[in-house]
Design an enzyme around this catalytic site. Sequence first.
Site, PDB file in Angstrom:
ATOM      1  N   HIS A 236      69.818  32.713 -11.600  1.00 46.00           N
ATOM      2  CA  HIS A 236      69.122  32.798 -10.310  1.00 46.00           C
ATOM      3  C   HIS A 236      67.688  32.290 -10.629  1.00 46.00           C
ATOM      4  O   HIS A 236      67.225  32.968 -11.224  1.00 46.00           O
ATOM      5  CB  HIS A 236      69.138  34.048  -9.386  1.00 46.00           C
ATOM      6  CG  HIS A 236      68.980  33.889  -8.040  1.00 46.00           C
ATOM      7  ND1 HIS A 236      67.852  33.652  -7.553  1.00 46.00           N
ATOM      8  CD2 HIS A 236      69.786  33.900  -6.996  1.00 46.00           C
ATOM      9  CE1 HIS A 236      67.613  33.858  -6.279  1.00 46.00           C
ATOM     10  NE2 HIS A 236      68.784  33.903  -6.048  1.00 46.00           N
ATOM     11  N   ARG A 256      63.093  32.049   0.326  1.00 42.47           N
ATOM     12  CA  ARG A 256      62.651  30.860   0.384  1.00 42.47           C
ATOM     13  C   ARG A 256      63.325  30.143   2.011  1.00 42.47           C
ATOM     14  O   ARG A 256      62.928  29.376   2.559  1.00 42.47           O
ATOM     15  CB  ARG A 256      63.300  30.056  -0.842  1.00 42.47           C
ATOM     16  CG  ARG A 256      62.164  30.268  -1.861  1.00 42.47           C
ATOM     17  CD  ARG A 256      62.823  29.673  -3.315  1.00 42.47           C
ATOM     18  NE  ARG A 256      63.772  30.596  -3.749  1.00 42.47           N
ATOM     19  CZ  ARG A 256      65.089  30.239  -4.185  1.00 42.47           C
ATOM     20  NH1 ARG A 256      65.431  28.894  -4.329  1.00 42.47           N
ATOM     21  NH2 ARG A 256      65.967  30.854  -4.712  1.00 42.47           N
TER      22      ARG A 256
END
Length: 602
Positions: A236, A256
């Site tokens: 990740h 995000r």
Amino acid sequence: MTQFDSFDHDVLVIGAGGAGLRAAIAASAEGVSVGLVCKSLLGKAHTVMAEGGVAASLANVDERDNWKVHFSDTMRGGQYLNNWRMAELHAREAPERVRELEGWGALFDRTKDGRILQRNFGGHAYPRLAHVGDRTGLEMIRALQDHAIHQGIDTHMECTVVTLLRDGQRVVGALGYDRERGRFRVFRCGAVVLATGGLGRAFSVTSNSWEYTADGHSLAYHAGAELIDMEFIQFHPTGMVWPPSVRGILVTEGVRGEGGILLNKDGRRFMFDDIPELYRNQTADNAEEGWRYIQGDRNARRPPELLTRDHVARCIVREIKEGRGSPHGGVFLDIAWIREKLPGAAELIKKKLPSMYHQFKALADIDITEERMEVGPTTHYAMGGVRVDADTQMASIPGLFAAGECAGGLHGANRLGGNSLSDLLVFGKRAGTFAANFARDNGGGRIDEDQVQRVARECLEPFERSGTDGPYLIQRELQQMMQNLVGIVRQEQEMREALNGILSLRERARQVSVEGNRDYNPGWHTALDLGNLLTAAEAVTRAALERKESRGAQFREDYPNKDEAAGRFNIVLRKVDEGMQVRREPIAEMRPDLRRIIEEMG
Ligand SMILES: Cc1cc2nc3c(=O)[nH]c(=O)nc-3n(C[C@H](O)[C@H](O)[C@H](O)COP(=O)(O)OP(=O)(O)OC[C@H]3O[C@@H](n4cnc5c(N)ncnc54)[C@H](O)[C@@H]3O)c2cc1C
């Protein structure tokens, strides 16, 4: 002779995360008796940590979404190595599974008109993730558990399964020990569902909890089942990097999705520098368009921070390697910047990302509504796992089923965020239903008492030795080696070194010694976990060596490009007398109607 308690169930589900709970509910609904075993307390499985959301094309926020777009996004994200039938079932059935969960009491965040709210996530064309702030897993586990405990399921908490028991080729039970007192338990059953989660603890920097020691992968492999796609480990892009004690803890992609941007030490938004061809048409080419997308402008394309995880992670590694990283070896993730755009941004961040706010405040003394976070890649998810039939989830040996992170196939070379929680619901249900049918049709089998006695004896051997390596030393060496030699950037020579290292660590693990007695003894538990970690590490390394190309989560410095021929097979591993057999399995030709969907979606 070792003494043990015995339990009989039609279906034994190993693991009480999202997949296991959903499987247990489904099996119970078929009217068979169900036993549910888990290493920790009910409600503490790893699923509880899931943050960003569950992907399902409910089309509540953007009516252009539907199962076909979700299917196409999942296949593109997996670089077309996915089992397309699984990807189809997943995309078709996820909305129903999410609504069903809502019916069982899961309280998702709402749109203004009261429907389930959905957020943006990497690789998903439209806002698709149903969520509860950034604590979606908690709500999911709570709802599943509340529902499950009313179905008459027998639970065996804090019990670790160490081997599957076979009658001929067929799996008919399992042997475990209770973690509190170390007493052995034999489970007899007609079918087993593995739902044991992932393997992140084979690496030193990981977002995964202590439970992720590859138990299901290893149990299935040693029982004779096949593993698939083991080379694909998802790193990740955003784990915490500072302070050292929290390195690897996840920073959800939801940051995000809500507008967070990635910056290097010079303040450059470096994700704009490298947009892959496969995604060029769908990606904004300037900051202003990216922000419009976040705000829901349907004509805007998504910002490059929401490209797939494999790509974002590699861009971050490039910045760090080329000397443009942050002070503690990461890059900057900035959500505070949205204050320039929105009045009340600080309150919005706290509302949308409450766990992230508290995580950074408590662990790093950083207020994310005002300051940038430092982040870097962390081992997060295993795309590979037990090879299963797409419709029934049965493994390649009878009586064994697998679902959730320990099963392979759905995600191909890279998983899209949010597609795990939906995977658990869709395939957990399928595994439970088909395992119940199998158990009803076939009844129980014969338990091999010799196998039980032999495995129990082997489990106790570490107490009989002294002066050899302790389990933690071997575990740490393995984790560091996997991180350094089979991590985010790979090459042949280093992986060969890792393979030799794994084989020699296995020899040392066979001689490991522990102190004390069987009463809650974490050293002993770790000693027993080592075999699983080593099996998984070997599988990852052998598969990564065999795939001589870069695709999805696998990046090979010595083969930096995609190879068309390699895009037509999966790598399958199986235990044979000589050791671990590696073979290339051609991918079945896609059904024409599904192929057309992919072509239409561009
Ligand atoms: C921090 C974090 C955030 C995430 N956020 C998201 C997200 O927002 N959306 C998304 O889709 N995915 C997310 N993921 C991934 C997702 O949470 C996991 O892939 C998923 O929860 C795995 O569920 P599972 O049911 O397969 O296994 P788990 O929930 O891990 O459950 C495994 C169960 O197996 C039991 N078990 C293991 N070994 C044994 C054994 N030997 N004997 C008995 N029991 C055993 C464990 O005790 C546990 O009960 C996230 C992951 C992390 C780490």
